[in-house]
Write a protein that holds these residues in place. Structure first.
Motif, PDB file in Angstrom:
ATOM      1  N   SER A   1      -2.168   5.143  -9.189  1.00 55.59           N
ATOM      2  CA  SER A   1      -3.299   5.603  -8.382  1.00 55.59           C
ATOM      3  C   SER A   1      -4.519   4.705  -8.574  1.00 55.59           C
ATOM      4  CB  SER A   1      -3.656   7.047  -8.753  1.00 55.59           C
ATOM      5  OG  SER A   1      -2.570   7.917  -8.499  1.00 55.59           O
TER       6      SER A   1
ATOM      7  N   LEU B   1      -6.462   2.435  -5.721  1.00 56.64           N
ATOM      8  CA  LEU B   1      -7.893   2.515  -5.440  1.00 56.64           C
ATOM      9  C   LEU B   1      -8.582   1.174  -5.650  1.00 56.64           C
ATOM     10  CD1 LEU B   1      -8.741   5.958  -7.096  1.00 56.64           C
ATOM     11  CD2 LEU B   1      -8.590   5.445  -4.657  1.00 56.64           C
ATOM     12  N   THR B   2      -8.143   0.430  -6.667  1.00 56.74           N
ATOM     13  CA  THR B   2      -8.767  -0.854  -6.981  1.00 56.74           C
ATOM     14  C   THR B   2      -8.595  -1.855  -5.847  1.00 56.74           C
ATOM     15  OG1 THR B   2      -8.410  -0.524  -9.349  1.00 56.74           O
ATOM     16  CG2 THR B   2      -8.813  -2.787  -8.600  1.00 56.74           C
TER      17      THR B   2
ATOM     18  N   TYR C   1      -7.569  -1.193  -2.568  1.00 57.47           N
ATOM     19  CA  TYR C   1      -7.757  -0.762  -1.183  1.00 57.47           C
ATOM     20  C   TYR C   1      -8.991   0.100  -0.955  1.00 57.47           C
ATOM     21  CZ  TYR C   1      -3.105  -2.599  -0.579  1.00 57.47           C
ATOM     22  OH  TYR C   1      -2.021  -3.439  -0.557  1.00 57.47           O
ATOM     23  N   ILE C   2      -9.826   0.271  -1.971  1.00 54.97           N
ATOM     24  CA  ILE C   2     -11.064   1.019  -1.762  1.00 54.97           C
ATOM     25  C   ILE C   2     -11.999   0.190  -0.875  1.00 54.97           C
ATOM     26  CG2 ILE C   2     -12.264   0.074  -3.777  1.00 54.97           C
ATOM     27  CD1 ILE C   2     -13.410   2.895  -4.250  1.00 54.97           C
TER      28      ILE C   2
ATOM     29  N   LYS D   1       0.826  -1.206   0.000  1.00 53.75           N
ATOM     30  CA  LYS D   1       0.000   0.000   0.000  1.00 53.75           C
ATOM     31  C   LYS D   1       0.862   1.259   0.000  1.00 53.75           C
ATOM     32  CE  LYS D   1      -3.797   2.161   2.572  1.00 53.75           C
ATOM     33  NZ  LYS D   1      -4.716   2.009   3.731  1.00 53.75           N
TER      34      LYS D   1
END
Length: 215
Positions: free
Chosen positions: A144, A148-149, A151-152, A114
């Motif tokens: 980016s 987001l993919t 850890y959203i 992360k």
């Protein structure tokens, strides 16, 4: 049956005392709809399809957690004898897989990935501002999007009281239980007109879109 093959299997938590084994079966000249187990209190056949002699289906069985394997026999009409089928059940892996569906493991390696993605995103964006090179901008956007993919947070959905919780995402699936009261939960997956949720700890199943709360 003239042939009988297990094309795939999945083990998942059913409740606190049982797990569910799902087998993807392919056979020829077989009556898969008649499959039964003596040591299971709940089993069934879903998604049965016939194409001439070829038959495919999903067979599920609810088994005690302490059971380490699944054993049954079928009669081979070519060899003129019963054939034994033994399938190991890895209960530990089933539990781990189910939990990883809910929340990614936040261990040192996950944190490292992360922070690395965050670092790469900032680095490439700063390089774009400094160098005015769109190559760095593209790399920054890719990093980016990847961040987001993975850890959203999972989307929250609301389920109606009394909604049936299906074992499999099919119209003919067996109902495992019913939702006792309206509640919010995380969306774990989607397939057609069904959504995958966790009802209670260790109890995961599928609900229909029509059983979501109205806005």
């Amino acid at each position: 049956a003239t042939t009988f093959k297990i094309k795939g299997q999945q083990v998942s938590n059913y409740d606190d005392k049982n797990h569910m084994v799902t087998l993807s079966i392919e056979a020829h000249e077989a009556n898969l709809e008649d499959m039964a187990l003596q040591n299971s209190h709940e089993f069934g056949v879903e998604q049965l399809q016939r194409n001439h002699a070829k038959v495919t289906a999903e067979f599920y069985a609810v088994l005690p957690r302490e059971q380490k394997g699944l054993h049954f026999t079928y009669f081979n009409t070519v060899k003129k004898r019963y054939i034994s089928v033994n399938i190991p059940i890895n209960v530990v892996n089933a539990s781990v897989t189910t939990q990883s569906d809910l929340n990614p493991k936040v261990d040192a390696f996950e944190k490292l990935k992360k922070y690395a993605l965050i670092g790469f995103s900032l680095f490439f964006l700063l390089m774009f501002v400094w160098k005015r090179d769109f190559f760095y901008l593209i790399l920054g956007v890719v990093a980016s999007i990847t961040l987001l993919t993975f850890y959203i947070p999972h989307k929250q959905i609301c389920v109606k009281q009394g909604a049936p919780l299906y074992i499999l995402p099919t119209q003919t699936s067996t109902i495992g239980t019913r939702i006792s009261q309206k509640f919010n939960t995380m969306l774990l997956g989607e397939r057609g007109n069904f959504k995958k949720i966790e009802y209670q700890k260790g109890i995961i199943g599928w609900i229909k879109n029509e059983d979501l709360c109205e806005n």
